[in-house]
Scaffold this motif. Structure first.
Motif, PDB file in Angstrom:
ATOM      1  N   THR A  65       0.856  -1.186   0.000  1.00 50.74           N
ATOM      2  CA  THR A  65       0.000   0.000   0.000  1.00 50.74           C
ATOM      3  C   THR A  65       0.892   1.236   0.000  1.00 50.74           C
ATOM      4  N   SER A  86      -2.875  -0.916  -3.379  1.00 50.57           N
ATOM      5  CA  SER A  86      -3.743   0.252  -3.297  1.00 50.57           C
ATOM      6  C   SER A  86      -2.909   1.493  -3.039  1.00 50.57           C
ATOM      7  N   THR A  88      -3.367   5.560  -1.425  1.00 51.17           N
ATOM      8  CA  THR A  88      -4.150   6.612  -0.783  1.00 51.17           C
ATOM      9  C   THR A  88      -3.591   7.947  -1.249  1.00 51.17           C
ATOM     10  N   GLU A 101      -9.738  11.978  -9.850  1.00 52.42           N
ATOM     11  CA  GLU A 101     -10.837  11.021 -10.004  1.00 52.42           C
ATOM     12  C   GLU A 101     -11.252  10.884 -11.464  1.00 52.42           C
ATOM     13  N   GLU A 110      -9.261   1.695 -10.107  1.00 51.74           N
ATOM     14  CA  GLU A 110     -10.253   1.676  -9.035  1.00 51.74           C
ATOM     15  C   GLU A 110      -9.645   1.523  -7.644  1.00 51.74           C
ATOM     16  N   ASN A 111      -8.330   1.380  -7.554  1.00 47.67           N
ATOM     17  CA  ASN A 111      -7.707   1.110  -6.248  1.00 47.67           C
ATOM     18  C   ASN A 111      -6.976   2.325  -5.684  1.00 47.67           C
ATOM     19  N   ARG A 113      -7.726   5.638  -3.242  1.00 40.44           N
ATOM     20  CA  ARG A 113      -8.642   6.304  -2.306  1.00 40.44           C
ATOM     21  C   ARG A 113      -8.206   7.754  -2.169  1.00 40.44           C
ATOM     22  N   CYS A 114      -9.097   8.686  -2.439  1.00 39.16           N
ATOM     23  CA  CYS A 114      -8.781  10.111  -2.369  1.00 39.16           C
ATOM     24  C   CYS A 114      -9.222  10.683  -1.026  1.00 39.16           C
ATOM     25  N   ILE A 115      -8.314  11.423  -0.377  1.00 37.03           N
ATOM     26  CA  ILE A 115      -8.621  12.059   0.898  1.00 37.03           C
ATOM     27  C   ILE A 115      -8.274  13.537   0.805  1.00 37.03           C
ATOM     28  N   HIS A 130       0.944   2.891   6.030  1.00 41.30           N
ATOM     29  CA  HIS A 130       1.069   2.277   4.712  1.00 41.30           C
ATOM     30  C   HIS A 130       2.470   1.694   4.565  1.00 41.30           C
TER      31      HIS A 130
END
Length: 281
Positions: A65, A86, A88, A101, A110-111, A113-115, A130
């Motif tokens: 990750t 994945s 982040t 996005e 698709e893997n 993650r947006c923060i 991570h």
């Protein structure tokens, strides 16, 4: 024992006015990048080969990750997501993440993650550790020691920081921007990568440094397109457009796509592995 130079305070002294940008309309830094996101995305995503080569230096494994600090529009997050389990993507700009996005959808990724958050504002425990923590030309922080300690604490295998090593990376564009402006006091100090490296050493983290030479080409259909992109990205006022046009005319060469600007710079990769003994921050 800390050295005679306080590297954290030196960083603050040389960056105090640089990371809290305010645009012409009183924008804060996040709003500034929100307004620049579309143009920035168009520009940085033009050279996927360079991003892929940069990601290859990380040695990512399929089960790992990655936390991308200041991910922007996904220049590295997308190729990393093709290799790692994945990614982040953390960024303080909603506009940047919106572009990321969209880029994910275009690439079928698709893997990721947006923060939406800034690195200094990120609370302890808000994101899980991570395997790899990465920052590429995005360590826009004032409290460097705290930020580096946070990166170290959140990485299980390794930390990678990419930052420019050559102050002339812009091929004279910074000098162009300064023309006609009132001289301002500026304490240059050593290159950022040297401050980061020495501060890490004071923290008991013994990092590696690798200097890499990058070359890239930026393509434009014509001079008008080049002028428009640079004018928007760097907030160049209309009265200076003739100067900008003259400057770019001297940098652009003809190509099959229209016009091309060949750029080159040196980049430092600072990295450390987490198999070293724990250190006190």
């Amino acid at each position: 024992m800390p050295g005679i130079i306080n590297w954290d305070e030196l960083w603050k002294a040389t960056h105090a006015g640089g990371f809290h940008h305010h645009g012409r309309d009183g924008q804060d830094l996040a709003s500034h990048w929100d307004s620049k996101a579309r143009g920035f995305n168009k520009r940085v995503m033009k050279n996927p080969e360079r991003a892929t080569n940069q990601v290859a230096t990380l040695g990512l494994l399929p089960h790992e990750t990655v936390l991308d600090v200041g991910a922007g529009t996904g220049r590295l997050a997308i190729p990393m997501a093709r290799v790692a389990r994945s990614v982040t993507a953390l960024d303080q700009s909603k506009g940047m993440l919106a572009c990321l996005e969209e880029n994910m959808a275009k690439e079928g990724i698709e893997n990721i993650r947006c923060i939406h958050n800034g690195w200094e504002e990120l609370a302890e425990g808000e994101i899980e550790p991570h395997d790899v923590v990465l920052s590429s030309n995005s360590l826009g922080v004032l409290n460097l020691r705290e930020s580096l300690a946070k990166m170290d604490s959140m990485a299980k295998r390794a930390v990678y920081i990419f930052t420019f090593a050559d102050r002339r990376r812009d091929d004279g564009f910074a000098d162009f921007l300064r023309r006609g402006k009132r001289a301002r006091h500026h304490f240059g100090g050593p290159a950022d990568y040297l401050v980061i490296y020495n501060l890490l050493a004071d923290m008991g983290i013994f990092a590696d440094i690798k200097i890499m030479n990058w070359q890239s080409s930026e393509h434009y259909s014509d001079l008008d397109e080049a002028v428009a992109e640079w004018k928007e990205m760097h907030e160049i006022p209309a009265e200076r457009e003739p100067e900008l046009r003259e400057f770019l005319s001297g940098k652009l060469t003809e190509s099959e796509q229209g016009l091309c600007m060949h750029r080159h710079h040196k980049q430092a990769m600072i990295s450390w592995q987490k198999d070293q003994p724990a250190s006190n921050h």
